[in-house]
Design a protein around this motif. Structure first.
Motif, PDB file in Angstrom:
ATOM      1  N   THR A  85     -72.908  69.745  52.717  1.00 34.53           N
ATOM      2  CA  THR A  85     -73.970  69.223  53.580  1.00 34.53           C
ATOM      3  C   THR A  85     -73.412  68.283  54.644  1.00 34.53           C
ATOM      4  N   GLN A  86     -72.460  67.460  54.277  1.00 38.78           N
ATOM      5  CA  GLN A  86     -71.865  66.539  55.244  1.00 38.78           C
ATOM      6  C   GLN A  86     -71.131  67.303  56.333  1.00 38.78           C
ATOM      7  N   ASN A  87     -70.332  68.270  55.949  1.00 37.84           N
ATOM      8  CA  ASN A  87     -69.573  69.024  56.947  1.00 37.84           C
ATOM      9  C   ASN A  87     -70.460  69.970  57.748  1.00 37.84           C
ATOM     10  N   GLY A  88     -71.521  70.458  57.128  1.00 36.51           N
ATOM     11  CA  GLY A  88     -72.505  71.240  57.888  1.00 36.51           C
ATOM     12  C   GLY A  88     -73.193  70.383  58.934  1.00 36.51           C
ATOM     13  N   LEU A 151     -77.504  74.099  50.382  1.00 38.18           N
ATOM     14  CA  LEU A 151     -78.071  73.556  51.608  1.00 38.18           C
ATOM     15  C   LEU A 151     -79.596  73.501  51.550  1.00 38.18           C
ATOM     16  N   VAL A 152     -80.219  74.535  51.021  1.00 41.43           N
ATOM     17  CA  VAL A 152     -81.676  74.568  50.927  1.00 41.43           C
ATOM     18  C   VAL A 152     -82.167  73.476  49.982  1.00 41.43           C
ATOM     19  N   ASP A 153     -81.498  73.308  48.852  1.00 39.84           N
ATOM     20  CA  ASP A 153     -81.904  72.280  47.894  1.00 39.84           C
ATOM     21  C   ASP A 153     -81.783  70.886  48.495  1.00 39.84           C
ATOM     22  N   SER A 154     -80.697  70.621  49.221  1.00 39.80           N
ATOM     23  CA  SER A 154     -80.541  69.293  49.829  1.00 39.80           C
ATOM     24  C   SER A 154     -81.571  69.082  50.935  1.00 39.80           C
ATOM     25  N   ALA A 155     -81.932  70.130  51.671  1.00 38.78           N
ATOM     26  CA  ALA A 155     -82.970  70.005  52.701  1.00 38.78           C
ATOM     27  C   ALA A 155     -84.326  69.726  52.067  1.00 38.78           C
ATOM     28  N   LYS A 156     -84.643  70.406  50.965  1.00 44.54           N
ATOM     29  CA  LYS A 156     -85.913  70.165  50.271  1.00 44.54           C
ATOM     30  C   LYS A 156     -85.968  68.736  49.731  1.00 44.54           C
ATOM     31  N   GLU A 157     -84.843  68.252  49.215  1.00 45.34           N
ATOM     32  CA  GLU A 157     -84.773  66.889  48.723  1.00 45.34           C
ATOM     33  C   GLU A 157     -85.067  65.886  49.831  1.00 45.34           C
ATOM     34  N   ALA A 158     -84.491  66.136  50.997  1.00 44.26           N
ATOM     35  CA  ALA A 158     -84.702  65.248  52.137  1.00 44.26           C
ATOM     36  C   ALA A 158     -86.161  65.251  52.577  1.00 44.26           C
TER      37      ALA A 158
END
Length: 170
Positions: A85-88, A151-158
């Motif tokens: 996620t950071q590098n994306g 990536l999808v999970d981290s976006a949903k978390e945000a």
């Protein structure tokens, strides 16, 4: 006689154009609004420029090089310890802001350059993460799917955290 008429027309139109520039505050880069600008050195014109050393247009890219250097130093880290996620985010930031720096006025080529290299570092790191996961899972599609889920999970978390913060402040 006809050449004098042409010369007078050219001089008068040039003076009129300068008046329009003065009226609307249009200036060339590295040009001060005073008459003394013609007698300034290159360093003085850069110093007093609207994109010069005294402005954010210079210092923002200089400070942003720290992100590029940090990304380059991460090349020595093992791929399993890198954050996708950071590098994306670095890749997306580099791509978006490189384009934006070429649209804004005044164009900031120094900031565009640092954002371009930030995007390049992000792409290299995401490629390293992808190759590492592909070697673990055996196929490229499985590696891509696992990266997509992360990536999808981290976006949903945000999104959930943002909605909770909005509800809390209301």
């Amino acid at each position: 006689m006809s050449s004098r008429v042409g010369l007078r027309f050219f001089q008068n139109s040039r003076a009129a154009f300068r008046n329009v520039q003065r009226r609307f505050g249009i200036q060339r880069r590295f040009q001060s609004s005073t008459v003394a600008a013609e007698h300034q050195s290159t360093f003085q014109r850069l110093w007093n420029s609207p994109i010069g050393v005294k402005t954010v247009h210079f210092w923002a890219p200089v400070m942003k090089w720290a992100l590029v250097i940090a990304g380059i130093s991460d090349l020595s880290r093992p791929a399993e310890k890198l954050s996708l996620t950071q590098n994306g985010a670095l890749t997306a930031t580099g791509a978006i802001w490189t384009r934006w720096c070429l649209i804004i006025r005044p164009k900031n080529y120094l900031l565009a350059a640092v954002n371009f290299f930030l995007g390049c570092v992000g792409v290299v790191q995401v490629g390293r993460i992808y190759n590492y996961r592909r070697s673990l899972e055996g196929s490229a599609t499985e590696a891509a799917k696992s990266m997509e889920h992360e990536l999808v999970d981290s976006a949903k978390e945000a999104v959930i955290k943002a909605e909770a913060a909005v509800k809390k402040s209301s």
